[in-house]
Write a protein that holds these residues in place. Structure first.
Motif, PDB file in Angstrom:
ATOM      1  N   GLY A  60     -53.610  12.429  56.162  1.00 56.41           N
ATOM      2  CA  GLY A  60     -53.485  13.506  55.226  1.00 56.41           C
ATOM      3  C   GLY A  60     -53.810  13.227  53.963  1.00 56.41           C
ATOM      4  O   GLY A  60     -53.698  11.894  53.460  1.00 56.41           O
ATOM      5  N   TRP A  61     -54.441  14.165  53.294  1.00 55.31           N
ATOM      6  CA  TRP A  61     -54.930  13.860  52.016  1.00 55.31           C
ATOM      7  C   TRP A  61     -53.978  14.646  50.743  1.00 55.31           C
ATOM      8  O   TRP A  61     -54.275  14.753  49.630  1.00 55.31           O
ATOM      9  CB  TRP A  61     -56.289  14.382  51.765  1.00 55.31           C
ATOM     10  N   ALA A  76     -50.774  14.727  59.548  1.00 52.86           N
ATOM     11  CA  ALA A  76     -51.308  15.243  60.777  1.00 52.86           C
ATOM     12  C   ALA A  76     -52.224  14.330  61.573  1.00 52.86           C
ATOM     13  O   ALA A  76     -52.571  13.430  61.109  1.00 52.86           O
ATOM     14  CB  ALA A  76     -51.995  16.400  60.518  1.00 52.86           C
ATOM     15  N   THR A  77     -52.011  14.832  62.964  1.00 51.07           N
ATOM     16  CA  THR A  77     -52.616  13.808  63.876  1.00 51.07           C
ATOM     17  C   THR A  77     -54.216  14.150  63.441  1.00 51.07           C
ATOM     18  O   THR A  77     -54.612  15.069  62.966  1.00 51.07           O
ATOM     19  CB  THR A  77     -52.396  14.113  65.262  1.00 51.07           C
ATOM     20  N   SER A 118     -54.192  18.649  54.107  1.00 52.99           N
ATOM     21  CA  SER A 118     -54.590  18.241  52.685  1.00 52.99           C
ATOM     22  C   SER A 118     -54.096  19.150  51.413  1.00 52.99           C
ATOM     23  O   SER A 118     -53.997  18.737  50.401  1.00 52.99           O
ATOM     24  CB  SER A 118     -56.162  18.634  52.927  1.00 52.99           C
ATOM     25  N   PRO A 119     -53.485  20.416  51.974  1.00 55.72           N
ATOM     26  CA  PRO A 119     -52.760  20.968  50.907  1.00 55.72           C
ATOM     27  C   PRO A 119     -51.549  20.131  50.426  1.00 55.72           C
ATOM     28  O   PRO A 119     -50.656  19.715  51.199  1.00 55.72           O
ATOM     29  CB  PRO A 119     -52.476  22.439  51.496  1.00 55.72           C
ATOM     30  N   THR A 120     -51.059  20.281  49.111  1.00 51.10           N
ATOM     31  CA  THR A 120     -50.218  19.361  48.610  1.00 51.10           C
ATOM     32  C   THR A 120     -48.720  20.378  48.633  1.00 51.10           C
ATOM     33  O   THR A 120     -49.028  21.491  48.151  1.00 51.10           O
ATOM     34  CB  THR A 120     -50.293  18.950  47.153  1.00 51.10           C
ATOM     35  N   ALA A 391     -56.343  11.245  48.149  1.00 54.64           N
ATOM     36  CA  ALA A 391     -55.022  12.223  47.423  1.00 54.64           C
ATOM     37  C   ALA A 391     -55.019  11.845  46.029  1.00 54.64           C
ATOM     38  O   ALA A 391     -55.089  10.665  45.740  1.00 54.64           O
ATOM     39  CB  ALA A 391     -53.749  11.807  48.230  1.00 54.64           C
ATOM     40  N   SER A 392     -54.521  12.728  45.252  1.00 56.15           N
ATOM     41  CA  SER A 392     -54.166  12.731  43.828  1.00 56.15           C
ATOM     42  C   SER A 392     -52.805  12.213  43.791  1.00 56.15           C
ATOM     43  O   SER A 392     -52.066  12.440  44.176  1.00 56.15           O
ATOM     44  CB  SER A 392     -54.477  13.930  43.251  1.00 56.15           C
ATOM     45  N   PRO A 393     -52.862  10.925  42.939  1.00 53.87           N
ATOM     46  CA  PRO A 393     -51.398  10.194  42.786  1.00 53.87           C
ATOM     47  C   PRO A 393     -50.411  10.749  42.285  1.00 53.87           C
ATOM     48  O   PRO A 393     -50.611  12.062  41.618  1.00 53.87           O
ATOM     49  CB  PRO A 393     -51.836   8.946  42.068  1.00 53.87           C
TER      50      PRO A 393
END
Length: 415
Positions: A60-61, A76-77, A118-120, A391-393
């Motif tokens: 996941g991102w 997610a898988t 990917s959505p945060t 991913a953005s930290p």
């Protein structure tokens, strides 16, 4: 009466103890990559200043979101068949909840650089809202891990996978549904999940190829002339909407699509990236009505702009890093270049500003720290892992929380 005062005092002390320790949405609590935290670490590596390192299963991102002692993220898988939300204790790194939220019968194909998570998420006191684009949205009680409501009917053909993140404003959970087939913005009642309003994009897509209709934007909320607006970047147009009703107030048109960077607002202008393949940075005055492209675009910068990382505004300067690793500082008032330097690597994560420093995170898990000034000055280059970083930290309590492809790290200066 005495017991009431004791309880109230306890609640107040607890709130003060966690004051400022939130990172509630994509790009932070203000949605702009800024934090007021001081004392973030300047240097680290795989061992130095690593407080803990927690394995996150699957792929996941999505960025971490933080509310006091909880960190939430989605995963997610790799095949997209199973979607999860994971909660980690901020102090210890222990996994508190690992929730299997959705099963997907036939996942759509995604781009190799994307994931099915990917959505945060977005978080508030007692609730976190996990979003997976067309595959579903879930409201979760953060204490118990109980799912309070879900929506799985707001569907679209992402084609390359989901990327738009939700936001909270007033009693609304708002997000974009910009696929190859449908393009709209929707606001849900955050308590029930019911639709409050849904606004179809006012762009004539009939002659636009389906692949050029999709977008991955995350909206922001601004205030202009005493009126709040929802600023929403879609394929071919950016719109300003009335928050309570979804009524379109104005729009600026362009030719771009698949736009991921989140817009910014400051110095009286909205700063936005308008394309994926040929990204340009536009400055737009958000005080118009109707179609305002000819009248309200203050300036454009067309070279070495980012297709994935979001821009950063610090006072009167804009800082961006292109996806190919060229960092640029621009004058916010006119778009003129102040300096430009190659800092290496490829970039997808968005930068963070803290206490006069800018943190740039590349896809090889290397962070370059520079001064946020009119002269380029590199302060540190910090390799962390051989895992991918997309991913953005996040930031909370003097710590950076960095998600790589396999782990979540807490980075903090050793005392």
């Amino acid at each position: 009466m005495r017991m009431w005062w004791i309880v109230s005092a306890f609640v107040l002390v607890s709130q003060l103890a966690w004051a400022g320790d939130t990172w509630t949405q994509f790009r932070g609590t203000e949605g702009n990559g800024h934090t007021d935290v001081e004392g973030l670490p300047l240097t680290w590596d795989a061992q130095k200043n690593v407080v803990w390192k927690t394995a996150i299963h699957d792929r996941g991102w999505s960025s971490p979101v933080i509310w006091h002692d909880q960190i939430w993220l989605t995963t997610a898988t790799a095949d997209g068949l199973k979607l999860y939300a994971v909660c980690v204790n901020r102090e210890t790194g222990a996994v508190v909840h690992d929730l299997h939220l959705f099963d997907v019968e036939k996942p759509q194909p995604i781009a190799t650089m994307n994931s099915y998570a990917s959505p945060t998420s977005v978080i508030e006191a007692g609730r976190v809202y996990a979003h997976f684009g067309t595959y579903g949205t879930a409201c979760i009680d953060t204490d118990s891990g109980k799912v309070l409501w879900t929506r799985r009917d707001l569907n679209c053909d992402h084609h390359e996978g989901a990327g738009s993140s939700p936001i909270l404003v007033d009693n609304l959970l708002v997000f974009h549904v910009d696929g190859r087939d449908v393009q709209y913005v929707v606001a849900l009642d955050k308590t029930t999940g019911d639709t409050v309003w849904k606004t179809v994009r006012s762009v004539d897509y009939r002659d636009v190829p389906p692949d050029l209709r999709k977008c991955y934007g995350t909206p922001i909320v601004i205030e202009v002339g005493g009126q709040r607006q929802l600023i929403s970047v879609g394929a071919r147009a950016m719109m300003g909407y009335e928050i309570s009703t979804g009524k379109e107030l104005w729009k600026v048109t362009y030719g771009g699509w698949s736009i991921a960077p989140r817009p910014l607002f400051g110095n009286g202008m909205v700063f936005m990236i308008n394309d994926y393949l040929r990204p340009e940075l536009w400055a737009v005055r958000p005080d118009g009505q109707g179609e305002v492209t000819a009248s309200h675009v203050a300036w454009k910068h067309t070279k070495t702009m980012p297709s994935r990382p979001s821009p950063l505004l610090v006072d009167d300067l804009l800082f961006v890093v292109s996806s190919e690793g060229v960092a640029t500082c621009l004058e916010a008032k006119n778009g003129e270049v102040v300096w430009q330097e190659r800092i290496g690597g490829k970039f997808s994560a968005s930068p963070i500003h803290a206490a006069g420093r800018i943190y740039y995170f590349d896809e090889n898990s290397v962070t370059t720290v520079i001064e946020s000034g009119r002269q380029f000055k590199s302060l540190a280059v910090n390799p962390l892992s051989d895992e991918e970083l997309m991913a953005s930290p996040a930031v909370a309590g003097r710590s950076l929380f960095i998600r790589t492809s396999g782990h979540l790290y807490r980075i903090e200066e050793s005392k």
